[in-house]
Design a protein around this motif. Structure first.
Motif, PDB file in Angstrom:
ATOM      1  N   ASP A  62     -51.485 -24.604 -58.173  1.00  0.00           N
ATOM      2  CA  ASP A  62     -51.025 -25.569 -59.167  1.00  0.00           C
ATOM      3  C   ASP A  62     -50.864 -26.942 -58.507  1.00  0.00           C
ATOM      4  OD1 ASP A  62     -49.685 -27.014 -61.077  1.00  0.00           O
ATOM      5  OD2 ASP A  62     -47.825 -25.857 -60.973  1.00  0.00           O
ATOM      6  N   PRO A  63     -51.525 -27.972 -59.016  1.00  0.00           N
ATOM      7  CA  PRO A  63     -51.473 -29.287 -58.369  1.00  0.00           C
ATOM      8  C   PRO A  63     -50.428 -30.238 -58.938  1.00  0.00           C
ATOM      9  CG  PRO A  63     -53.169 -29.314 -60.012  1.00  0.00           C
ATOM     10  CD  PRO A  63     -52.486 -27.970 -60.136  1.00  0.00           C
ATOM     11  N   THR A  64     -49.394 -29.715 -59.595  1.00  0.00           N
ATOM     12  CA  THR A  64     -48.447 -30.611 -60.262  1.00  0.00           C
ATOM     13  C   THR A  64     -47.412 -31.218 -59.310  1.00  0.00           C
ATOM     14  OG1 THR A  64     -47.179 -28.656 -60.951  1.00  0.00           O
ATOM     15  CG2 THR A  64     -48.678 -29.621 -62.561  1.00  0.00           C
ATOM     16  N   ALA A  65     -47.472 -30.901 -58.015  1.00  0.00           N
ATOM     17  CA  ALA A  65     -46.646 -31.562 -57.004  1.00  0.00           C
ATOM     18  C   ALA A  65     -47.550 -31.944 -55.842  1.00  0.00           C
ATOM     19  CB  ALA A  65     -45.519 -30.641 -56.521  1.00  0.00           C
ATOM     20  N   ASP A  66     -47.125 -32.923 -55.049  1.00  0.00           N
ATOM     21  CA  ASP A  66     -47.984 -33.360 -53.944  1.00  0.00           C
ATOM     22  C   ASP A  66     -47.758 -32.537 -52.678  1.00  0.00           C
ATOM     23  OD1 ASP A  66     -45.548 -34.299 -53.062  1.00  0.00           O
ATOM     24  OD2 ASP A  66     -46.157 -36.400 -52.918  1.00  0.00           O
ATOM     25  N   SER A  67     -47.057 -31.418 -52.827  1.00  0.00           N
ATOM     26  CA  SER A  67     -46.879 -30.497 -51.705  1.00  0.00           C
ATOM     27  C   SER A  67     -46.817 -29.078 -52.243  1.00  0.00           C
ATOM     28  CB  SER A  67     -45.584 -30.808 -50.946  1.00  0.00           C
ATOM     29  OG  SER A  67     -45.329 -29.821 -49.953  1.00  0.00           O
ATOM     30  N   LEU A  68     -47.313 -28.154 -51.455  1.00  0.00           N
ATOM     31  CA  LEU A  68     -47.091 -26.745 -51.745  1.00  0.00           C
ATOM     32  C   LEU A  68     -45.692 -26.385 -51.277  1.00  0.00           C
ATOM     33  CD1 LEU A  68     -50.542 -25.440 -50.478  1.00  0.00           C
ATOM     34  CD2 LEU A  68     -49.840 -25.685 -52.856  1.00  0.00           C
ATOM     35  N   GLY A  69     -45.116 -25.329 -51.867  1.00  0.00           N
ATOM     36  CA  GLY A  69     -43.789 -24.877 -51.472  1.00  0.00           C
ATOM     37  C   GLY A  69     -43.858 -23.524 -50.788  1.00  0.00           C
ATOM     38  N   THR A  91     -31.667 -13.595 -56.802  1.00  0.00           N
ATOM     39  CA  THR A  91     -31.989 -14.998 -57.079  1.00  0.00           C
ATOM     40  C   THR A  91     -33.437 -15.296 -56.706  1.00  0.00           C
ATOM     41  OG1 THR A  91     -31.144 -15.690 -54.906  1.00  0.00           O
ATOM     42  CG2 THR A  91     -29.609 -15.753 -56.764  1.00  0.00           C
ATOM     43  N   LYS A  92     -33.931 -16.415 -57.205  1.00  0.00           N
ATOM     44  CA  LYS A  92     -35.338 -16.766 -57.033  1.00  0.00           C
ATOM     45  C   LYS A  92     -35.640 -17.178 -55.604  1.00  0.00           C
ATOM     46  CE  LYS A  92     -39.029 -19.381 -59.293  1.00  0.00           C
ATOM     47  NZ  LYS A  92     -39.361 -20.310 -60.390  1.00  0.00           N
ATOM     48  N   PHE A  93     -36.714 -16.659 -55.064  1.00  0.00           N
ATOM     49  CA  PHE A  93     -37.141 -17.017 -53.721  1.00  0.00           C
ATOM     50  C   PHE A  93     -37.686 -18.444 -53.707  1.00  0.00           C
ATOM     51  CE2 PHE A  93     -40.788 -17.532 -50.870  1.00  0.00           C
ATOM     52  CZ  PHE A  93     -40.147 -17.377 -49.653  1.00  0.00           C
ATOM     53  N   GLY A  94     -37.439 -19.138 -52.593  1.00  0.00           N
ATOM     54  CA  GLY A  94     -38.003 -20.477 -52.416  1.00  0.00           C
ATOM     55  C   GLY A  94     -37.147 -21.592 -52.944  1.00  0.00           C
ATOM     56  N   GLY A 107     -30.325 -27.333 -53.005  1.00  0.00           N
ATOM     57  CA  GLY A 107     -30.945 -28.653 -53.052  1.00  0.00           C
ATOM     58  C   GLY A 107     -32.288 -28.674 -53.747  1.00  0.00           C
ATOM     59  N   GLY A 108     -32.763 -27.496 -54.226  1.00  0.00           N
ATOM     60  CA  GLY A 108     -34.033 -27.436 -54.933  1.00  0.00           C
ATOM     61  C   GLY A 108     -35.084 -26.657 -54.171  1.00  0.00           C
ATOM     62  N   ASN A 109     -36.347 -26.967 -54.439  1.00  0.00           N
ATOM     63  CA  ASN A 109     -37.458 -26.261 -53.809  1.00  0.00           C
ATOM     64  C   ASN A 109     -37.496 -26.495 -52.301  1.00  0.00           C
ATOM     65  OD1 ASN A 109     -38.563 -25.146 -56.165  1.00  0.00           O
ATOM     66  ND2 ASN A 109     -39.721 -26.998 -56.609  1.00  0.00           N
ATOM     67  N   VAL A 110     -38.041 -25.517 -51.581  1.00  0.00           N
ATOM     68  CA  VAL A 110     -38.307 -25.677 -50.151  1.00  0.00           C
ATOM     69  C   VAL A 110     -39.801 -25.941 -50.016  1.00  0.00           C
ATOM     70  CG1 VAL A 110     -38.211 -24.585 -47.876  1.00  0.00           C
ATOM     71  CG2 VAL A 110     -36.413 -24.126 -49.565  1.00  0.00           C
ATOM     72  N   TRP A 111     -40.135 -27.138 -49.545  1.00  0.00           N
ATOM     73  CA  TRP A 111     -41.517 -27.597 -49.512  1.00  0.00           C
ATOM     74  C   TRP A 111     -42.123 -27.471 -48.117  1.00  0.00           C
ATOM     75  CZ3 TRP A 111     -43.311 -28.655 -54.281  1.00  0.00           C
ATOM     76  CH2 TRP A 111     -42.399 -29.038 -55.269  1.00  0.00           C
ATOM     77  N   LEU A 112     -43.468 -27.488 -48.061  1.00  0.00           N
ATOM     78  CA  LEU A 112     -44.158 -27.494 -46.775  1.00  0.00           C
ATOM     79  C   LEU A 112     -44.266 -28.902 -46.205  1.00  0.00           C
ATOM     80  CD1 LEU A 112     -47.105 -24.970 -47.342  1.00  0.00           C
ATOM     81  CD2 LEU A 112     -44.675 -24.536 -46.964  1.00  0.00           C
ATOM     82  N   ASP A 113     -44.154 -29.911 -47.035  1.00  0.00           N
ATOM     83  CA  ASP A 113     -44.228 -31.304 -46.597  1.00  0.00           C
ATOM     84  C   ASP A 113     -42.920 -31.701 -45.918  1.00  0.00           C
ATOM     85  OD1 ASP A 113     -44.316 -34.073 -46.341  1.00  0.00           O
ATOM     86  OD2 ASP A 113     -45.325 -34.386 -48.254  1.00  0.00           O
ATOM     87  N   GLN A 173     -33.819 -23.729 -41.172  1.00  0.00           N
ATOM     88  CA  GLN A 173     -32.548 -23.151 -41.610  1.00  0.00           C
ATOM     89  C   GLN A 173     -32.721 -22.235 -42.823  1.00  0.00           C
ATOM     90  OE1 GLN A 173     -29.300 -23.321 -40.460  1.00  0.00           O
ATOM     91  NE2 GLN A 173     -30.142 -24.252 -38.608  1.00  0.00           N
ATOM     92  N   PHE A 174     -33.666 -22.555 -43.703  1.00  0.00           N
ATOM     93  CA  PHE A 174     -33.915 -21.713 -44.870  1.00  0.00           C
ATOM     94  C   PHE A 174     -34.229 -20.285 -44.441  1.00  0.00           C
ATOM     95  CE2 PHE A 174     -37.171 -19.774 -47.631  1.00  0.00           C
ATOM     96  CZ  PHE A 174     -36.454 -19.675 -48.817  1.00  0.00           C
ATOM     97  N   TRP A 175     -35.099 -20.129 -43.466  1.00  0.00           N
ATOM     98  CA  TRP A 175     -35.477 -18.792 -42.997  1.00  0.00           C
ATOM     99  C   TRP A 175     -34.383 -18.178 -42.133  1.00  0.00           C
ATOM    100  CZ3 TRP A 175     -39.592 -17.188 -45.561  1.00  0.00           C
ATOM    101  CH2 TRP A 175     -40.498 -18.137 -46.030  1.00  0.00           C
ATOM    102  N   LEU A 176     -33.720 -19.014 -41.342  1.00  0.00           N
ATOM    103  CA  LEU A 176     -32.677 -18.517 -40.449  1.00  0.00           C
ATOM    104  C   LEU A 176     -31.507 -17.926 -41.235  1.00  0.00           C
ATOM    105  CD1 LEU A 176     -31.990 -18.407 -37.377  1.00  0.00           C
ATOM    106  CD2 LEU A 176     -30.741 -20.548 -37.704  1.00  0.00           C
ATOM    107  N   ASN A 177     -31.254 -18.450 -42.422  1.00  0.00           N
ATOM    108  CA  ASN A 177     -30.120 -18.006 -43.227  1.00  0.00           C
ATOM    109  C   ASN A 177     -30.435 -16.814 -44.125  1.00  0.00           C
ATOM    110  OD1 ASN A 177     -28.341 -19.962 -42.215  1.00  0.00           O
ATOM    111  ND2 ASN A 177     -29.074 -21.497 -43.665  1.00  0.00           N
ATOM    112  N   ALA A 178     -31.627 -16.240 -43.985  1.00  0.00           N
ATOM    113  CA  ALA A 178     -31.994 -15.079 -44.803  1.00  0.00           C
ATOM    114  C   ALA A 178     -31.127 -13.872 -44.439  1.00  0.00           C
ATOM    115  CB  ALA A 178     -33.464 -14.737 -44.594  1.00  0.00           C
ATOM    116  N   SER A 179     -30.829 -13.050 -45.428  1.00  0.00           N
ATOM    117  CA  SER A 179     -30.100 -11.807 -45.160  1.00  0.00           C
ATOM    118  C   SER A 179     -30.993 -10.869 -44.351  1.00  0.00           C
ATOM    119  CB  SER A 179     -29.717 -11.129 -46.473  1.00  0.00           C
ATOM    120  OG  SER A 179     -30.886 -10.663 -47.145  1.00  0.00           O
TER     121      SER A 179
END
Length: 427
Positions: A38-45, A228-231, A235-241, A252-258
């Motif tokens: 989906d190209p509706t954002a300028d970054s993949l998440g 809850t929803k992954f990603g 603060g919102g989406n976790v982006w690759l950019d 930190q997103f990955w480090l805080n995973a259960s």
């Protein structure tokens, strides 16, 4: 020896559904397969990482992966998994988004490895000259309204309403598959399980329009163990950019995973072998509080999505927060990373002119900022070696703080005791 694609997906927990005969086809010959983005954002998440990894495993199994960037479908809007219609983008914004996403995909897939080199295509290229009348004559007549209404993505939206634009999306995506099947020899479309209805519309169009055969395969939608929803974060989406989500926050997103989520993620989002993952989990089980599994997961993904240097900086930033980082590491942080590391830390402001003239530390901590309730308590803590400025212990109680102490020419980090931080902002 090349991987068996289907078996690889199975043990990693990445296989949901496939049309019968798909695995036999994949074992018999090199297959061209594609996934739409989906190209509706300028970054993949990070949510797109599931499909990126699917294409990567597909390529490593000896097949040719194709990433379809939906320049045309981005102008329509996919209703799958959506509770309301999305805002549509103009062509200029879509082209910008396409180029940014393409650069991200090129970091993962091999575009120069011979017969199974990855490719990127844009469906706007074949829809650009396709008139509406031609489309409803050549495509629409092959798929019935009853067939389209039966799709989950449509059923879930009927009560709240759905525009004809969105309703037609499955025909547009179905034609993508037909076009690639007819012109590029693509036999397989892959995607998330929410795309199953759209994908099989393509296989049905190929069957009805040209008596051809094509195949489909989907991966499960990922949810966190708490439902809850992954990603997503607060603060919102976790982006690759890195401009949207800093490497520190990404790490930190990955480090805080259960523990249970991390065990799932390391299979899906890394290329670690079954034996390596088992060894990591066994090591983690010896001392779960050390979070060995999460550290291995976050290090692997951060280095691949960003760089080894970004990973090292993220680890140093994490150590700063927990009291182990050095003054030099603190000074090396960008402003974005500094604010990310100390997000939630109490902040107070002072006039920049005061710092430029120099402020005695006792005045700064008691009178100017109120970090200490009194000058006497400030003096006592300083004498006991309990105060640091920018990770350097204040040994002289007569020390003066000035503009040369500012981090990124604007911030002072005060540490009281071992765990209490304060960020002073000079305006």
């Amino acid at each position: 020896m090349k991987k068996d694609f289907v078996e690889e997906l199975k043990w990693r927990g990445m296989l949901q559904d496939m049309i019968p005969g798909t695995d036999e086809l994949l074992r018999k010959q090199m297959v061209r397969g594609y996934i739409g983005f989906d190209p509706t954002a300028d970054s993949l998440g990070v949510g797109n990482m599931v499909q990126i990894m699917t294409l990567l495993h597909f390529q490593q199994a000896g097949h040719q992966p194709i990433a379809l960037i939906g320049g045309a479908t981005g102008m329509v809007g996919d209703p799958s998994g959506k509770s309301q219609e999305r805002n549509l983008l103009d062509e200029a914004q879509l082209q910008h988004n396409l180029q940014r996403q393409k650069a991200q995909l090129e970091k993962f897939l091999d575009f120069d490895c011979g017969a199974n080199s990855a490719r990127i295509v844009n469906n706007y290229d074949w829809f650009r000259e396709f008139s509406f009348l031609d489309f409803i004559r050549d495509v629409g007549k092959h798929i019935t309204i009853n067939y389209m209404l039966a799709k989950d993505s449509v059923q879930k939206r009927l009560e709240t309403g759905m525009s004809f634009t969105e309703f037609s999306y499955q025909l547009v995506q179905g034609y993508d598959f037909y076009h690639l099947w007819k012109n590029e020899g693509v036999l397989l479309q892959m995607g998330g399980s929410d795309q199953w209805g759209n994908i099989v519309t393509g296989t049905e169009l190929i069957r009805r329009k040209s008596s051809g055969e094509a195949f489909a395969l989907t991966t499960p939608l990922i949810k966190k163990s708490d439902g809850t929803k992954f990603g997503k974060t607060e603060g919102g989406n976790v982006w690759l950019d890195p401009k949207r989500t800093s490497p520190y926050k990404f790490y930190q997103f990955w480090l805080n995973a259960s523990d249970s989520d991390a065990s799932n993620y390391i299979r899906i989002f890394t290329l670690r072998s079954k034996e390596e993952i088992t060894a990591i989990e066994e090591e983690h089980a010896k001392a779960p509080h050390l979070r060995f599994l999460q550290k291995e997961l976050s290090a692997d993904i951060t280095a691949r999505v960003h760089s080894k240097a970004d990973l090292d900086a993220a680890i140093e930033a994490s150590e700063i927060l927990f009291g182990k980082g050095t003054a030099d590491a603190l000074k090396a942080l960008s402003e974005d990373d500094l604010l990310a590391v100390f997000e939630g830390v109490p902040q107070m402001r002072i006039a920049r002119t005061e710092l430029e003239n120099g402020i005695p530390v006792i005045d700064l901590l008691a009178d100017k900022t109120g970090i200490f309730p009194s000058r006497g308590e400030t003096r006592k803590m300083l004498q006991g070696g309990g105060v640091s400025i920018n990770k350097q212990k204040v040994e002289d109680i007569e020390r003066v703080a000035g503009k040369d102490d500012l981090l990124n020419n604007r911030y002072l980090l005060i540490q009281k005791g071992k765990k209490n931080y304060y960020l002073i902002i000079a305006d």
